[in-house]
Design a protein around this motif. Structure first.
Motif, mmCIF file in Angstrom:
data_model
loop_
_atom_site.group_PDB
_atom_site.id
_atom_site.type_symbol
_atom_site.label_atom_id
_atom_site.label_comp_id
_atom_site.label_asym_id
_atom_site.label_seq_id
_atom_site.Cartn_x
_atom_site.Cartn_y
_atom_site.Cartn_z
ATOM 1 N N LEU A 151 3.239 -3.273 2.559
ATOM 2 C CA LEU A 151 1.915 -3.466 3.157
ATOM 3 C C LEU A 151 1.383 -4.862 2.860
ATOM 4 C CD1 LEU A 151 -0.361 -1.829 4.706
ATOM 5 C CD2 LEU A 151 -1.459 -1.653 2.477
ATOM 6 N N GLU A 167 0.436 -7.717 5.542
ATOM 7 C CA GLU A 167 -0.928 -8.257 5.574
ATOM 8 C C GLU A 167 -0.934 -9.770 5.403
ATOM 9 O OE1 GLU A 167 -4.994 -7.615 2.955
ATOM 10 O OE2 GLU A 167 -3.663 -5.909 3.307
ATOM 11 N N LEU A 191 -2.652 -0.767 8.133
ATOM 12 C CA LEU A 191 -3.638 -1.720 8.633
ATOM 13 C C LEU A 191 -4.099 -1.250 10.006
ATOM 14 C CD1 LEU A 191 -1.936 -5.151 7.765
ATOM 15 C CD2 LEU A 191 -3.440 -3.742 6.335
ATOM 16 N N ARG A 212 -7.908 -2.457 6.209
ATOM 17 C CA ARG A 212 -6.801 -1.783 5.537
ATOM 18 C C ARG A 212 -7.305 -0.435 5.038
ATOM 19 N NH1 ARG A 212 -6.854 -3.693 0.306
ATOM 20 N NH2 ARG A 212 -6.051 -5.718 0.909
ATOM 21 N N ALA A 240 -6.191 2.036 2.420
ATOM 22 C CA ALA A 240 -5.245 2.140 1.309
ATOM 23 C C ALA A 240 -5.339 3.487 0.613
ATOM 24 C CB ALA A 240 -5.456 1.011 0.312
#
Length: 342
Positions: free
Chosen positions: A210, A214, A321, A337, A339
């Motif tokens: 991730l 990003e 995302l 995002r 998470a």
């Protein structure tokens, strides 16, 4: 009297008769182009709620130039206001919070916590956004279930619970290599295709994948994604969530030409010397739920003897995302995002 009634009356002509209509910029200028985008985004819509709150607050001893006040509102929908930071910072803080709450229909409250600034503030710029849309086809609330969400990898010891929404349907989707990460991408349209929610779900559930995605993404990547997708049957599961993030943007942006008293030049905005931007506060609030339009009636078609392919499963049960794009202007109005559940 309502704004609509007052607007259509002769009162407005009397009220503004002495206000000069400044020429802020040549018609082909970049600020005018941004103004057109903001005007389009700010148009009322029954398909989504998009609220902006933009305001520049300056201490009352700062003498703003009237043309700047006019053009900030005309081009960027940004109001300019003088307040007493030096003698009444707490009163000003409550006033700003109330204004933001009102402009975002009560969705963003207490933007500035107590003691978030002191009496030495010169300029404070507030920018807040709230968004909630109606899907082109809704998710069935009866199918929404509590399900595990794995913040880093499929480790049951670290899992959290989310409300996972489900729908099977045809979406523009695909698995592509993006920034050297294999990513499942799906576009979920809002009503009338005015806006699109785009989900980017790494196949690798690790935090490293991730982060790599990003860090490598660019604006061009995001706007070019559609070229790599095709309409396919998808078994889709995404979390229902609300997300709000408030930041001191000047801590993330390198803005010495605005924040450094030695470098800042606000001569186009004020006749007061030695003025600099003290704080730039940004807040974004997004709501994602099941609401949207009805399932369209199935179109009868001749029987196809070929075996039907199983839907592609896209199950967002680990960090991903997302961004929301306004299709007409190709403006990305939110990028975030997810998470772990808040």
């Amino acid at each position: 009297m309502s704004w609509a009634a007052w607007r259509d009356s002769d009162v407005i002509n009397v009220y503004f008769k002495d206000v000069p209509c400044y020429e802020c910029e040549k018609p082909e200028g970049i600020h005018t182009a941004f103004s057109k985008i903001l005007a389009t985004l700010n148009q009322p819509s029954a398909n989504y709620t998009l609220s902006f709150a933009n305001k520049l607050y300056g201490n009352k001893d700062i003498a703003f130039i009237q043309k700047f006040v006019f053009c900030a509102l005309k081009l960027y929908l940004t109001e300019v206001d003088g307040v007493d930071f030096h003698n009444a910072p707490e009163e000003v803080r409550r006033l700003i919070n109330l204004w933001v709450e009102t402009r975002t229909h009560g969705k963003i409250k207490d933007l500035l916590p107590k003691d978030s600034f002191d009496c030495l503030v010169q300029l404070l710029l507030v920018n807040a956004l709230f968004f909630k849309g109606q899907w082109e086809v809704k998710f069935d609330k009866e199918l929404t279930e509590e399900a595990p969400f794995y913040p880093h990898h499929a480790d049951e010891k670290e899992c959290h619970s989310v409300q996972l929404m489900h729908r099977k349907g045809v979406y523009n989707a695909g698995t592509i290599d993006l920034c050297n990460v294999q990513v499942q991408v799906v576009e979920i349209p809002y009503k009338n295709n005015e806006l699109t929610f785009v989900l980017l779900l790494p196949v690798d559930c690790s935090a490293e994948a991730l982060e790599q995605l990003e860090d490598g993404l660019s604006h061009k990547h995001l706007l070019d994604l559609s070229c790599h997708l095709k309409a396919i049957e998808v078994d889709l599961a995404i979390p229902k969530f609300s997300s709000e993030k408030s930041i001191e943007a000047n801590e993330y942006l390198n803005l010495p030409d605005l924040t450094d008293h030695e470098k800042a030049d606000f001569s186009g905005a004020t006749t007061t010397e030695g003025v600099a931007l003290t704080q730039l506060v940004h807040d974004a609030s997004i709501e994602i739920d099941e609401e949207g339009g009805e399932e369209p009636e199935p179109v009868p078609c001749p029987k196809d003897r070929r075996p039907r392919r199983e839907p592609v499963e896209i199950r967002a049960d680990h960090p991903f995302l997302y961004f929301i794009v306004h299709n007409c202007t190709q403006s990305i109005i939110a990028l975030g995002r997810f998470a772990k559940p808040e």
